[in-house]
Design a protein around this motif. Sequence first.
Motif, PDB file in Angstrom:
ATOM      1  N   ASN A 183       0.815  -1.218   0.000  1.00  0.00           N
ATOM      2  CA  ASN A 183       0.000   0.000   0.000  1.00  0.00           C
ATOM      3  C   ASN A 183       0.849   1.268   0.000  1.00  0.00           C
ATOM      4  OD1 ASN A 183      -2.682   1.042  -0.158  1.00  0.00           O
ATOM      5  ND2 ASN A 183      -2.494   1.731   1.958  1.00  0.00           N
ATOM      6  N   LYS A 184       2.103   1.150  -0.340  1.00  0.00           N
ATOM      7  CA  LYS A 184       2.965   2.326  -0.384  1.00  0.00           C
ATOM      8  C   LYS A 184       2.861   3.017  -1.735  1.00  0.00           C
ATOM      9  CE  LYS A 184       6.289   0.725   3.045  1.00  0.00           C
ATOM     10  NZ  LYS A 184       7.709   0.397   3.331  1.00  0.00           N
ATOM     11  N   PRO A 185       2.970   4.347  -1.771  1.00  0.00           N
ATOM     12  CA  PRO A 185       2.939   5.055  -3.049  1.00  0.00           C
ATOM     13  C   PRO A 185       4.056   4.579  -3.977  1.00  0.00           C
ATOM     14  CG  PRO A 185       2.698   6.581  -1.219  1.00  0.00           C
ATOM     15  CD  PRO A 185       3.073   5.266  -0.624  1.00  0.00           C
ATOM     16  N   LEU A 186       3.736   4.545  -5.261  1.00  0.00           N
ATOM     17  CA  LEU A 186       4.696   4.099  -6.264  1.00  0.00           C
ATOM     18  C   LEU A 186       5.346   5.273  -6.977  1.00  0.00           C
ATOM     19  CD1 LEU A 186       2.563   1.247  -7.900  1.00  0.00           C
ATOM     20  CD2 LEU A 186       4.466   0.965  -6.294  1.00  0.00           C
ATOM     21  N   VAL A 187       6.565   5.065  -7.437  1.00  0.00           N
ATOM     22  CA  VAL A 187       7.256   5.985  -8.338  1.00  0.00           C
ATOM     23  C   VAL A 187       7.672   5.186  -9.569  1.00  0.00           C
ATOM     24  CG1 VAL A 187       8.111   7.392  -6.427  1.00  0.00           C
ATOM     25  CG2 VAL A 187       9.550   5.573  -7.347  1.00  0.00           C
ATOM     26  N   TRP A 188       7.959   5.891 -10.636  1.00  0.00           N
ATOM     27  CA  TRP A 188       8.456   5.224 -11.842  1.00  0.00           C
ATOM     28  C   TRP A 188       9.975   5.374 -11.893  1.00  0.00           C
ATOM     29  CZ3 TRP A 188       6.015   2.051 -15.117  1.00  0.00           C
ATOM     30  CH2 TRP A 188       6.720   1.639 -16.248  1.00  0.00           C
ATOM     31  N   ASP A 189      10.655   4.233 -11.839  1.00  0.00           N
ATOM     32  CA  ASP A 189      12.110   4.243 -11.898  1.00  0.00           C
ATOM     33  C   ASP A 189      12.522   4.205 -13.367  1.00  0.00           C
ATOM     34  OD1 ASP A 189      14.813   3.954 -11.706  1.00  0.00           O
ATOM     35  OD2 ASP A 189      14.782   2.285 -10.291  1.00  0.00           O
ATOM     36  N   ALA A 190      12.970   5.359 -13.888  1.00  0.00           N
ATOM     37  CA  ALA A 190      13.341   5.453 -15.302  1.00  0.00           C
ATOM     38  C   ALA A 190      14.504   4.541 -15.633  1.00  0.00           C
ATOM     39  CB  ALA A 190      13.668   6.904 -15.650  1.00  0.00           C
ATOM     40  N   ALA A 191      15.389   4.286 -14.674  1.00  0.00           N
ATOM     41  CA  ALA A 191      16.545   3.426 -14.933  1.00  0.00           C
ATOM     42  C   ALA A 191      16.130   1.977 -15.129  1.00  0.00           C
ATOM     43  CB  ALA A 191      17.543   3.532 -13.778  1.00  0.00           C
ATOM     44  N   ARG A 192      15.140   1.524 -14.385  1.00  0.00           N
ATOM     45  CA  ARG A 192      14.690   0.132 -14.469  1.00  0.00           C
ATOM     46  C   ARG A 192      13.483  -0.027 -15.390  1.00  0.00           C
ATOM     47  NH1 ARG A 192      15.733   0.479  -8.636  1.00  0.00           N
ATOM     48  NH2 ARG A 192      17.449  -0.900  -8.052  1.00  0.00           N
ATOM     49  N   GLY A 193      12.831   1.079 -15.727  1.00  0.00           N
ATOM     50  CA  GLY A 193      11.687   1.005 -16.605  1.00  0.00           C
ATOM     51  C   GLY A 193      10.475   0.360 -15.977  1.00  0.00           C
ATOM     52  N   ARG A 194      10.272   0.567 -14.676  1.00  0.00           N
ATOM     53  CA  ARG A 194       9.108  -0.025 -14.007  1.00  0.00           C
ATOM     54  C   ARG A 194       8.746   0.797 -12.765  1.00  0.00           C
ATOM     55  NH1 ARG A 194      10.573  -3.143  -9.515  1.00  0.00           N
ATOM     56  NH2 ARG A 194      12.808  -3.636  -9.354  1.00  0.00           N
ATOM     57  N   ALA A 195       7.530   0.551 -12.301  1.00  0.00           N
ATOM     58  CA  ALA A 195       7.079   1.199 -11.074  1.00  0.00           C
ATOM     59  C   ALA A 195       7.568   0.416  -9.874  1.00  0.00           C
ATOM     60  CB  ALA A 195       5.558   1.294 -11.054  1.00  0.00           C
ATOM     61  N   MET A 196       7.835   1.139  -8.793  1.00  0.00           N
ATOM     62  CA  MET A 196       8.278   0.496  -7.561  1.00  0.00           C
ATOM     63  C   MET A 196       7.929   1.400  -6.386  1.00  0.00           C
ATOM     64  SD  MET A 196      12.392   0.994  -8.031  1.00  0.00           S
ATOM     65  CE  MET A 196      12.728  -0.056  -6.632  1.00  0.00           C
ATOM     66  N   PRO A 197       7.821   0.831  -5.160  1.00  0.00           N
ATOM     67  CA  PRO A 197       7.511   1.666  -3.998  1.00  0.00           C
ATOM     68  C   PRO A 197       8.551   2.773  -3.815  1.00  0.00           C
ATOM     69  CG  PRO A 197       7.240  -0.645  -3.456  1.00  0.00           C
ATOM     70  CD  PRO A 197       7.883  -0.600  -4.814  1.00  0.00           C
ATOM     71  N   PHE A 198       8.092   3.903  -3.299  1.00  0.00           N
ATOM     72  CA  PHE A 198       8.973   5.069  -3.150  1.00  0.00           C
ATOM     73  C   PHE A 198      10.206   4.758  -2.319  1.00  0.00           C
ATOM     74  CE2 PHE A 198       6.523   5.285   0.735  1.00  0.00           C
ATOM     75  CZ  PHE A 198       7.405   5.789   1.668  1.00  0.00           C
TER      76      PHE A 198
END
Length: 864
Positions: free
Chosen positions: A277-292
């Motif tokens: 349930n944590k907010p997600l960010v988009w990691d441009a280096a990995r090309g995917r969403a992940m918890p902040f």
Amino acid sequence: MAGVKDDVWLHSACSSCVNSDCPIIVHRVDGVIEKIEGDPDNPHNFGKICSKGHSAIMSLYDPYRVLHPLKRTNPQKGIGVDPQWQQISWEEALTTVAAKLKEVRAKDPRRLFMGSFDHIVMHQTMYPWAQAFGTPNLLLVGGAWYCGPALHTALYLTDAQFHSEIDADYCKYAILFGNQMGGNAGSLSTTMGKKMADARLRGMKLVVVDPILTNIAAKADEWLPIRPGTDGALALGMLNVLLNECGIHDAPFLKNQTNAPYLVGPDGLYVRDSETNKPLVWDAARGRAMPFDGSPEDPALEGDYEVGGVLAQPAFQLFRENVRKYTPEAVAEITTIPAEAVRRIAKEYGEAAMVGAKIVFEGQELPYRPVAVNQNRGANAHKHGTVTALAIQLLSIVVGALYVPGSHMGLNVVGPAKYDWSWEPEADPDGMVLTPVSKAFSLYDHSYLYNFEDRILEPPYFAGQVKWPPDSPYFKELYPLGLGAAPVLEVVLSQPEKYNPPYVPEMMVLSRCNLMMGRVNPEIMAGILKRVPFIVVFAQQLDESAEFADIVLPDAHVLERLDFCSQMMHITESPATGHWYFGVRQPVVPPAGESRPWREVLLDLARRIGMLPELNTLMNFRYELKEPHKLDPDQEYAWEEICDRWGKSLFGPEYGIEWFKQNGYLVFKRTPQEMYPGPFLKPKWPIYFENFKRAGVALQPLVEKSGLPVDTSDYEGLLDWRPCPSYEHRHGEYDLYAVNYKLPMHFFSHSPQNAWLNEMGERHPYGYDIMVHTDAARRRGISDGDSIRVESIAGKVQGRAKLTEAIHPECVGIAGNFGGWSRGKPLAKGKGVHWNTLVPLGIEYVDGISSNLDACPRVKVYKA
């Protein structure tokens, strides 16, 4: 101390302005104070004190001071009604008060209402006393209407502190919104007076945004006279220029220390991880969403991303696009500040921020952002004031100018690491900043913040639900992100039959707060006070509120009482002084007549009503007392012994009260991380307010159920300027704004009772007069010195016109909190004009987030 032959200098602390508690040394000869000076060895005020401090001797020896307990013999109450006071003994007074307290506590302790603007006693003693008694109703403090709610709510969210300042030692470009920092007004007055003067000599550019050419505006490089209530539009316009025209922002800071990369869905809420349930960010280096908090390598600030079937965008992209509509041309129409000036000031500020620059401070490399924006009540004392205050704060956040050299600073967001009672900001479950809490040195700690050992996350944190039905007479439940709802209390209590509160006050205990002068039209407050069956007032003068009391207790002067760590509101004030200091305010003369420090009377009353066990337990907790210095729950202690135990518990066994009396204060050096903690803080700062959105969703059905006109339009994740009522009704009969401002030599409604301060007010070019722009006066046939009336829909006042161009042409200016009528303040009686009379009261005038009352009434002006 009559008959005592002495000639001594004593360490103490001034509290004439309440805010600063400047260290002083007092020269006493034969028991009489001869001179008060700033302590030259203290880093807080550089050996200087202001006019209010120097003049404390006049209020100390005021021949009209209350020196004996008084009992009302006239049951009738009202403005101008003679209470027919009868002098009584302390024993009779305390027996009477204790009996009433016992009665109320047995029936419903919440029916006791307490109020004060004596910050030190309020925080250190009144709060735990009230919690021990069982009442949460501490909402009658002096600034709860106009200066505090919107500003402090916003500062808690974006500074994690109650007050703010600028790092003038390294700042190169400063903007003040509705703020007289450096002009001997507001908190840190002497500290910042010197620092701002030094900075100006060094070449710091200063821009002041204010409808009135205040003292500090007169010393600025540029004064921007703004239409009242439109500061938020100006701030959003400047943000638009920074982000969309100049492309200036601190990307690394925004990515790593704010919620700018948090992904937001079409519903305005964070897109969250399905498992945590944590907010997600988009990691441009990995090309995917992940918890902040999943260690993203490169959190994206821009782009469109599909996550779990939901189209999301980073908060920064939404924020930048939202401010695009605030073009300088559109802002000029709203504020009357030319578009050229909006664009130029924003560009100058952005370039001066030196985004990416570093500086080495005491061997530590730190970000260097030599720009600072600061605000006070003038900018945000309006409906929608919370959004205005937040928009102004974001000017600092977008360029990373927060808690680093040269930047905007909150006061002491971290504590001295050498002690185990230090503090630092916490994070809420979404990683966002929470106000740091030290029980010993809390800054705005109502009883709701603690349940003994458990921290309760309260405003401005939002846990996701709103309690209903209400259990408070001020419907605080309808303001879940605010710090209180003081104006709503008076709305409800003025018409209890209409609003049907769950209970009403049966007793009030007031000290150093003049409700009759400090609220709106006195007739409204008089009606409220007349309904309260029993009122106790601790008083030095029989002011307008004391005239409604049933018992008046003579309060000791600040120079007659003992306060330990009296700088708790600010600790050492300016972090950039490089030092911490903790001091004592010791009595330099004994209390006059039969007066007693009201703190010590509260302790006595706790014993009389059988409340010592609860109070001592709470003080152990609040002061963080350790063995062997903890208070025995069943034992009565003198305040001096409590201070002795407190000092030894905090600083070590050698630092008891006698050490502080001899030395005045404990000073030690700050570390670079304590002076400039910005890069070391873990919680994140907001540019997007998802908690507002969630609160609004939860709140809306309850507002509809309540039937109250609570405005929920500001409960959005993105900030937008909305007009206050006066802006919406700026055409027609009431065609001017009445704005209020502060004089450097005055702070309270009782200031004109001080002979020296009164003389300064009389000599001031505008002091007790009504400022009218020359153009507005000419159209009305008003000449300088004419007797004029200023009238709003709430009331009317009369005074002498002072024609000037040092005010926005759509405004009239009224200083201070003057125009008193009490017989107990003969010197102050009739001096100046009571601006508060003009302010309309109603829930429709209250800020929907913070409960701030709108404070720029529309008026008409004509010859008397």
